[in-house]
Enzyme design. Structure first.
Site, short mmCIF file in Angstrom:
data_model
loop_
_atom_site.label_atom_id
_atom_site.label_comp_id
_atom_site.label_asym_id
_atom_site.label_seq_id
_atom_site.Cartn_x
_atom_site.Cartn_y
_atom_site.Cartn_z
N THR A 30 0.81 -1.22 0.00
CA THR A 30 0.00 0.00 0.00
C THR A 30 0.84 1.27 0.00
O THR A 30 0.31 2.36 -0.19
CB THR A 30 -0.92 0.03 1.24
OG1 THR A 30 -0.10 0.01 2.43
CG2 THR A 30 -1.85 -1.17 1.24
N CYS A 34 2.86 3.07 9.27
CA CYS A 34 1.97 3.13 10.42
C CYS A 34 2.77 3.05 11.71
O CYS A 34 3.94 2.67 11.72
CB CYS A 34 0.98 1.96 10.41
SG CYS A 34 0.01 1.78 8.91
N CYS A 38 -1.40 0.44 15.11
CA CYS A 38 -2.43 0.80 14.12
C CYS A 38 -3.62 -0.15 14.22
O CYS A 38 -3.46 -1.37 14.27
CB CYS A 38 -1.84 0.75 12.71
SG CYS A 38 -3.01 1.29 11.43
N ARG A 63 3.78 7.01 2.65
CA ARG A 63 2.98 8.11 3.20
C ARG A 63 2.34 7.69 4.51
O ARG A 63 2.17 6.49 4.79
CB ARG A 63 1.91 8.57 2.22
CG ARG A 63 0.85 7.53 1.91
CD ARG A 63 -0.25 8.12 1.04
NE ARG A 63 -1.25 7.14 0.67
CZ ARG A 63 -2.26 6.75 1.45
NH1 ARG A 63 -2.39 7.28 2.66
NH2 ARG A 63 -3.14 5.86 1.03
N CYS A 65 -0.21 6.82 7.44
CA CYS A 65 -1.53 6.20 7.55
C CYS A 65 -2.54 7.24 8.05
O CYS A 65 -2.26 8.01 8.97
CB CYS A 65 -1.45 5.03 8.52
SG CYS A 65 -3.04 4.26 8.90
N CYS A 68 -4.04 5.68 11.92
CA CYS A 68 -3.29 5.71 13.18
C CYS A 68 -2.42 6.96 13.34
O CYS A 68 -1.88 7.19 14.42
CB CYS A 68 -2.42 4.46 13.31
SG CYS A 68 -1.02 4.39 12.15
N ASP A 434 20.03 14.67 49.35
CA ASP A 434 18.76 15.37 49.54
C ASP A 434 18.07 14.84 50.80
O ASP A 434 18.03 13.61 51.04
CB ASP A 434 17.86 15.15 48.32
CG ASP A 434 16.50 15.80 48.48
OD1 ASP A 434 16.39 17.01 48.22
OD2 ASP A 434 15.56 15.09 48.88
#
Length: 480
Positions: A30, A34, A38, A63, A65, A68, A434
């Site tokens: 695709t 992601c 996702c 590119r 998603c 998600c 401390d």
């Protein structure tokens, strides 16, 4: 992490949100990348590749998603643990140094050549500083597109792009949608100067000491707790801002009011740094729980964070003001400095009145007006004079800054380690001298604290938070 194929596949198939930000999954069929958690059906393993950063996935032609939103995942916790060149560079890029000063400015801050910085970032992250900064600009642009009604030309400038054409091309390439198409998918609110957004974190998160500490030590006029939110003023490169941070079950609600939207990316980065939101609480708690004396404290309140600061120089001054005095007295000293030398601002929504004075303003301080012993006056004035030579920001070299602080008069281990913990962000900073830490250690039956604490490394700063929590002090409680 991204090179361990089998481990990454298991994380994706189980939709494990703990790994969000550690690596990114790219799907060959695709051409989408992601986050591991996702919600869509996981792809077949043979169709997965893994990248160490969103920028690397974008460089490889994938590119983001649309389900998600991997660009909005928490940052890798690795950059908070390490103090090497790559980790320091990533913290500075997140703070907007490349956008303001370019790659030469980043290299200068790191003390390396441009070529060395680029080579090491590409070798480890698969992308150079420009690509990493570009990925961050794209995320800022998406946030502005979806949450404001700013004209696209103004929005491109606010997100850090040099031209509207570069802005359009980047958004299309990263999100496969034009800026206008992205806006149509959301119901953007009219811009009134305030931007509301969600700051993600890795669960669990214990808000009690985190917000309790910030509220209990807050400087009047600069910080306040109001209506269930911690509010404070921010000094930023192009102007100033006011932020309200509200702890919620699944995220931190954040409302930012900025005089210049070009500061948005830096303001978000500094708020995340302040609340230690990129930490890996599972790794921290797992190691600390191995100590049978500390394990009950961790089990009682897992996910403690280290409260930090939005301004390292401001915190260094406040650390000196807090030497050997109560929390209330330290706040009083700081409030006097703010009233006398801070820059006034208008806050129509609350009681914030000033920015904390910067170094130049502090140089005008009359030592006779400081209601503190002469030795501490000398310590404070020396710090102010040398501030320009100290690197107290997120991208500092921890060891080098520690050494420089130790050379200053009046800077003992408590002050140095407190600054290392909260300003420099060293997760292994430790303050065994401390009072609260010593009392807690005694109550737990720890006799040789330094020796015993070696088993808590590299998370001793988080162990300190658990030790402090055994005391009855306002810093340990979420304000009503």
């Amino acid at each position: 992490m991204h090179e361990d194929f089998e481990r990454c596949v298991r994380a994706v198939q189980s939709k494990d949100a703990r790994f969000d930000g550690w690596f990114f999954t790219a799907v060959l069929t695709t051409r989408i990348y992601c986050r591991p958690s996702c919600p869509v059906v996981p792809p077949k393993p043979e169709n997965m590749t893994f990248h160490p950063s969103a920028a690397a996935a974008q460089q490889a032609g994938f590119r983001a998603c649309k389900r998600c939103r991997p660009d909005a995942s928490p940052g890798s916790p690795e950059w908070n643990v390490r103090a090497d060149l790559v980790a320091r560079a990533m913290r500075l890029i997140a703070d907007g140094v490349v956008d303001r000063d370019g790659v030469p400015g980043l290299a200068s801050r790191l003390g390396y050549s441009v070529r060395q910085v680029e080579r090491q970032l590409i070798a480890e992250l698969g992308a150079g500083p420009l690509a990493l900064a570009r990925s961050q600009r794209a995320q800022t642009a998406r946030l502005l597109i979806e949450t404001t009604t700013l004209p696209m030309s103004d929005l491109a400038l606010a997100a850090g792009f040099s031209s509207i054409r570069t802005f359009n091309d980047t958004v299309r390439e990263v999100f496969a949608l034009s800026p206008t198409e992205l806006r149509r998918r959301t119901k953007a609110q009219a811009t009134t100067g305030t931007i509301a957004l969600r700051l993600p974190f890795r669960a669990p998160l214990c808000p009690d000491n985190l917000f309790g500490h910030l509220a209990a030590t807050g400087v009047p006029g600069v910080e306040e707790w109001r209506d269930g939110a911690y509010r404070r003023t921010l000094r930023l490169p192009h102007g100033h801002g006011v932020v309200a941070l509200r702890p919620l079950p699944e995220h931190i609600g954040c409302q930012l009011t900025l005089t210049d939207l070009r500061d948005l990316s830096m303001a978000i980065s500094r708020c995340r740094w302040l609340l230690d939101l990129d930490a890996d609480p599972v790794a921290v708690d797992e190691l600390l729980s191995r100590d049978p004396l500390l394990a009950p404290l961790v089990a009682k309140e897992p996910g403690r964070r280290v409260p930090r600061t939005v301004d390292g120089e401001e915190f260094a001054v406040r650390a000196v003001l807090g030497q050997q005095v109560s929390t209330a007295a330290a706040r009083t000293h700081a409030a006097r400095l703010v009233q006398a030398h801070g820059e006034p601002i208008d806050d129509p929504d609350g009681g914030l009145t000033h920015l904390f004075p910067d170094t130049e303003a502090l140089k005008e301080v009359d030592p006779e007006t400081l209601a503190m012993p002469k030795s501490r006056r000398r310590t404070l004035l020396t710090l102010i004079e040398t501030m320009g030579d100290l690197d107290l920001g997120a991208g500092s070299d921890w060891d080098r800054t520690r050494a420089a602080l130790t050379e200053l008069p009046g800077f003992g281990p408590w002050t140095v380690e407190t600054i290392a913990m909260r300003a420099l962000g060293d997760p292994d900073a430790f303050i065994p001298n401390d009072l609260g830490v010593k009392l807690a250690a005694k109550a737990l039956g720890i006799e040789k604290l330094d020796e015993h604490a070696a088993r808590w490394r590299p998370w001793r700063a988080y162990a300190v938070q658990h030790l402090w929590a055994t005391g009855d002090h306002p810093i340990n409680y979420l304000p009503a």
